[in-house]
Design a protein around this motif. Sequence first.
Motif, PDB file in Angstrom:
ATOM      1  N   SER A 140       0.833  -1.188   0.000  1.00 29.91           N
ATOM      2  CA  SER A 140       0.000   0.000   0.000  1.00 29.91           C
ATOM      3  C   SER A 140       0.873   1.244   0.000  1.00 29.91           C
ATOM      4  CB  SER A 140      -0.901  -0.024   1.226  1.00 29.91           C
ATOM      5  OG  SER A 140      -1.606   1.179   1.322  1.00 29.91           O
ATOM      6  N   LYS A 141       0.418   2.268  -0.689  1.00 29.70           N
ATOM      7  CA  LYS A 141       1.173   3.516  -0.758  1.00 29.70           C
ATOM      8  C   LYS A 141       0.939   4.396   0.465  1.00 29.70           C
ATOM      9  CE  LYS A 141       1.372   3.605  -5.726  1.00 29.70           C
ATOM     10  NZ  LYS A 141       1.220   4.364  -6.949  1.00 29.70           N
ATOM     11  N   PHE A 142      -0.111   4.104   1.243  1.00 30.97           N
ATOM     12  CA  PHE A 142      -0.447   4.890   2.418  1.00 30.97           C
ATOM     13  C   PHE A 142      -0.616   3.971   3.625  1.00 30.97           C
ATOM     14  CE2 PHE A 142      -2.281   6.853  -1.377  1.00 30.97           C
ATOM     15  CZ  PHE A 142      -1.615   8.068  -1.370  1.00 30.97           C
ATOM     16  N   PRO A 143       0.457   3.334   4.082  1.00 28.20           N
ATOM     17  CA  PRO A 143       0.307   2.327   5.142  1.00 28.20           C
ATOM     18  C   PRO A 143      -0.241   2.883   6.452  1.00 28.20           C
ATOM     19  CG  PRO A 143       2.626   2.779   4.712  1.00 28.20           C
ATOM     20  CD  PRO A 143       1.840   3.508   3.673  1.00 28.20           C
ATOM     21  N   THR A 144       0.063   4.130   6.791  1.00 23.26           N
ATOM     22  CA  THR A 144      -0.433   4.675   8.057  1.00 23.26           C
ATOM     23  C   THR A 144      -1.907   5.062   7.982  1.00 23.26           C
ATOM     24  OG1 THR A 144       0.348   6.875   7.459  1.00 23.26           O
ATOM     25  CG2 THR A 144       1.828   5.528   8.788  1.00 23.26           C
ATOM     26  N   HIS A 145      -2.422   5.217   6.775  1.00 17.42           N
ATOM     27  CA  HIS A 145      -3.800   5.654   6.604  1.00 17.42           C
ATOM     28  C   HIS A 145      -4.714   4.568   6.032  1.00 17.42           C
ATOM     29  CE1 HIS A 145      -2.533   9.704   7.520  1.00 17.42           C
ATOM     30  NE2 HIS A 145      -1.582   9.613   6.610  1.00 17.42           N
ATOM     31  N   ILE A 146      -4.239   3.341   5.988  1.00 15.44           N
ATOM     32  CA  ILE A 146      -5.008   2.263   5.338  1.00 15.44           C
ATOM     33  C   ILE A 146      -6.351   2.033   6.026  1.00 15.44           C
ATOM     34  CG2 ILE A 146      -3.905   0.364   6.595  1.00 15.44           C
ATOM     35  CD1 ILE A 146      -4.686   0.123   2.926  1.00 15.44           C
ATOM     36  N   VAL A 147      -6.393   2.084   7.349  1.00 13.61           N
ATOM     37  CA  VAL A 147      -7.636   1.804   8.067  1.00 13.61           C
ATOM     38  C   VAL A 147      -8.689   2.885   7.812  1.00 13.61           C
ATOM     39  CG1 VAL A 147      -8.678   1.482  10.350  1.00 13.61           C
ATOM     40  CG2 VAL A 147      -6.538   0.319   9.776  1.00 13.61           C
ATOM     41  N   PRO A 148      -8.363   4.182   7.942  1.00 12.15           N
ATOM     42  CA  PRO A 148      -9.397   5.185   7.622  1.00 12.15           C
ATOM     43  C   PRO A 148      -9.818   5.152   6.150  1.00 12.15           C
ATOM     44  CG  PRO A 148      -7.515   6.227   8.726  1.00 12.15           C
ATOM     45  CD  PRO A 148      -7.178   4.793   8.511  1.00 12.15           C
ATOM     46  N   ILE A 149      -8.892   4.847   5.254  1.00  9.36           N
ATOM     47  CA  ILE A 149      -9.232   4.775   3.826  1.00  9.36           C
ATOM     48  C   ILE A 149     -10.193   3.616   3.575  1.00  9.36           C
ATOM     49  CG2 ILE A 149      -8.320   4.269   1.516  1.00  9.36           C
ATOM     50  CD1 ILE A 149      -5.781   5.851   2.361  1.00  9.36           C
ATOM     51  N   LEU A 150      -9.879   2.446   4.128  1.00 13.67           N
ATOM     52  CA  LEU A 150     -10.751   1.281   3.945  1.00 13.67           C
ATOM     53  C   LEU A 150     -12.109   1.499   4.619  1.00 13.67           C
ATOM     54  CD1 LEU A 150      -8.232  -1.676   4.397  1.00 13.67           C
ATOM     55  CD2 LEU A 150      -9.410  -1.003   2.299  1.00 13.67           C
ATOM     56  N   THR A 151     -12.114   2.140   5.775  1.00 15.55           N
ATOM     57  CA  THR A 151     -13.377   2.418   6.467  1.00 15.55           C
ATOM     58  C   THR A 151     -14.245   3.332   5.603  1.00 15.55           C
ATOM     59  OG1 THR A 151     -12.273   2.192   8.612  1.00 15.55           O
ATOM     60  CG2 THR A 151     -14.409   3.300   8.601  1.00 15.55           C
ATOM     61  N   SER A 152     -13.635   4.369   5.049  1.00 12.98           N
ATOM     62  CA  SER A 152     -14.373   5.271   4.152  1.00 12.98           C
ATOM     63  C   SER A 152     -14.883   4.531   2.922  1.00 12.98           C
ATOM     64  CB  SER A 152     -13.481   6.433   3.706  1.00 12.98           C
ATOM     65  OG  SER A 152     -13.141   7.236   4.805  1.00 12.98           O
ATOM     66  N   ALA A 153     -14.059   3.619   2.403  1.00 11.53           N
ATOM     67  CA  ALA A 153     -14.469   2.839   1.231  1.00 11.53           C
ATOM     68  C   ALA A 153     -15.689   1.976   1.554  1.00 11.53           C
ATOM     69  CB  ALA A 153     -13.314   1.969   0.737  1.00 11.53           C
ATOM     70  N   VAL A 154     -15.708   1.364   2.730  1.00  6.36           N
ATOM     71  CA  VAL A 154     -16.860   0.546   3.138  1.00  6.36           C
ATOM     72  C   VAL A 154     -18.117   1.416   3.227  1.00  6.36           C
ATOM     73  CG1 VAL A 154     -17.880  -0.803   5.022  1.00  6.36           C
ATOM     74  CG2 VAL A 154     -15.498  -1.182   4.377  1.00  6.36           C
ATOM     75  N   ILE A 155     -17.997   2.570   3.856  1.00  9.91           N
ATOM     76  CA  ILE A 155     -19.146   3.463   4.038  1.00  9.91           C
ATOM     77  C   ILE A 155     -19.692   3.911   2.688  1.00  9.91           C
ATOM     78  CG2 ILE A 155     -19.837   5.745   4.888  1.00  9.91           C
ATOM     79  CD1 ILE A 155     -17.765   5.235   7.207  1.00  9.91           C
TER      80      ILE A 155
END
Length: 172
Positions: free
Chosen positions: A1-16
């Motif tokens: 991943s290009k944004f390892p520190t932000h993967i969780v908020p990005i994936l959470t936003s993607a789910v929403i």
Amino acid sequence: SKFPTHIVPILTSAVIECQKAELKDSAFGFASMLMREEYRSQIDSKYRRKLESLVRHRERGEIEEPVQPCPSCGRSTLQVSELTCPDCRNLIPYCIVTGEHLIAEDWCLCPECRFPAKMVELMKYMTHGEGFDNCPMCGEKVDVNKLRRFTKDEVAEYFSNKTNLQSNDTAK
């Protein structure tokens, strides 16, 4: 991943966003990724229960994106959001009204800014009522009588000129 520190908020936003768009299979895939051991502890507590429920009680079904033939070669059927044909490798212009790629049978240009549009969709847009007689791209007032559908030959000429221009650019 290009944004390892932000993967969780990005994936959470993607789910929403996938849930809002009723893309259930995609939402499940992103939620499942979040449930991996390395990400699970980083999930915001206000989303954790909902994400766990989404993974445990999977809802199936996702709207299939329509497909249309490539306006350049006609050999490939492409999803309407695809803008590059894998067979002829041409970039396909998108409609300024829908954002979908153009099709050979329904191609026109805004007479003011010369951006392409699907003729049917542009006419629908223009006849919506007050305030919809302006081009969605340039904002200029458009006379619907000036709209003209391209012939298949004109579409073919567009792509042959574009291909020639691309090959000339790479030769330099």
